[in-house]
Design an enzyme around this catalytic site. Sequence first.
Site, mmCIF file in Angstrom:
data_model
loop_
_atom_site.group_PDB
_atom_site.id
_atom_site.type_symbol
_atom_site.label_atom_id
_atom_site.label_comp_id
_atom_site.label_asym_id
_atom_site.label_seq_id
_atom_site.Cartn_x
_atom_site.Cartn_y
_atom_site.Cartn_z
ATOM 1 N N ASP A 30 -1.868 -4.015 -4.727
ATOM 2 C CA ASP A 30 -2.368 -2.690 -5.113
ATOM 3 C C ASP A 30 -1.974 -2.418 -6.572
ATOM 4 O OD1 ASP A 30 -3.235 0.031 -3.294
ATOM 5 O OD2 ASP A 30 -2.431 0.373 -5.314
ATOM 6 N N ASN A 86 -6.381 4.097 5.705
ATOM 7 C CA ASN A 86 -6.800 5.473 5.444
ATOM 8 C C ASN A 86 -8.304 5.524 5.698
ATOM 9 O OD1 ASN A 86 -4.238 6.333 4.658
ATOM 10 N ND2 ASN A 86 -4.558 5.634 2.556
ATOM 11 N N HIS A 99 -10.097 -1.256 3.675
ATOM 12 C CA HIS A 99 -8.937 -2.037 3.227
ATOM 13 C C HIS A 99 -7.729 -1.681 4.067
ATOM 14 C CE1 HIS A 99 -9.507 1.589 0.798
ATOM 15 N NE2 HIS A 99 -8.200 1.727 0.810
ATOM 16 N N HIS A 101 -3.784 -1.444 4.022
ATOM 17 C CA HIS A 101 -2.608 -1.447 3.149
ATOM 18 C C HIS A 101 -1.486 -2.149 3.918
ATOM 19 C CE1 HIS A 101 -3.886 1.904 0.306
ATOM 20 N NE2 HIS A 101 -4.653 2.213 1.340
HETATM 21 P P1 5GP Z 1 -7.147 4.442 -0.371
HETATM 22 O O1 5GP Z 1 -6.680 5.651 -1.126
HETATM 23 O O2 5GP Z 1 -8.656 4.336 -0.377
HETATM 24 O O3 5GP Z 1 -6.556 4.271 1.002
HETATM 25 O O4 5GP Z 1 -6.570 3.188 -1.164
HETATM 26 C C1 5GP Z 1 -7.153 2.696 -2.324
HETATM 27 C C2 5GP Z 1 -6.091 1.899 -3.022
HETATM 28 O O5 5GP Z 1 -6.712 1.080 -3.982
HETATM 29 C C3 5GP Z 1 -5.060 2.751 -3.757
HETATM 30 O O6 5GP Z 1 -3.763 2.473 -3.252
HETATM 31 C C4 5GP Z 1 -5.222 2.345 -5.218
HETATM 32 O O7 5GP Z 1 -3.986 2.270 -5.898
HETATM 33 C C5 5GP Z 1 -5.887 0.987 -5.113
HETATM 34 N N1 5GP Z 1 -6.769 0.651 -6.209
HETATM 35 C C6 5GP Z 1 -7.712 1.445 -6.771
HETATM 36 N N2 5GP Z 1 -8.379 0.772 -7.720
HETATM 37 C C7 5GP Z 1 -7.839 -0.481 -7.755
HETATM 38 C C8 5GP Z 1 -8.122 -1.647 -8.539
HETATM 39 O O8 5GP Z 1 -8.999 -1.670 -9.402
HETATM 40 N N3 5GP Z 1 -7.349 -2.740 -8.303
HETATM 41 C C9 5GP Z 1 -6.363 -2.752 -7.342
HETATM 42 N N4 5GP Z 1 -5.660 -3.886 -7.201
HETATM 43 N N5 5GP Z 1 -6.087 -1.668 -6.589
HETATM 44 C C10 5GP Z 1 -6.815 -0.557 -6.794
#
Ligand code: 5GP
Length: 113
Positions: A30, A86, A99, A101
Amino acid sequence: MSDCLFCRIVAGELPADLVAQNEHAVAFRDLNPQAPVHVLVIPREHHQDIGAMASASTDLTGQVLALSAEVAKQEGLAGGYRLVFNTGANAGQSVFHVHAHVLGGRDLTWPPG
Ligand code: 5GP
Ligand code: ZN
């Protein structure tokens, strides 16, 4: 889905710190880690969330879970880790390509925020 961030990572159009991959799924660190180990595990195929993926393919869902477990093992999380999907805006989902985590490397509190 050329406008999907994670589809672009799968396609190699955007860089990512890959930690594992197989025919069906890809794991990468992440960008904004919330724990010493914070890896995202995604299917190569686009599905918007865990519900959509599970409805489309229990096999693919199993592949994502299996790669998540492999990542936890590879990252040395034998003492415990958390797997989080999430799902939807109210749960804080911000990228609408499903995704997992994989979080670990510190004590994790419950309930989550
Ligand atoms: P969500 O909030 O949808 O559960 O998680 C999305 C995750 O993707 C977040 O933890 C955020 O830090 C990560 N993220 C967003 N954009 C990028 C990216 O371009 N590269 C990587 N490696 N992680 C990302
Ligand atoms: Zn996508």
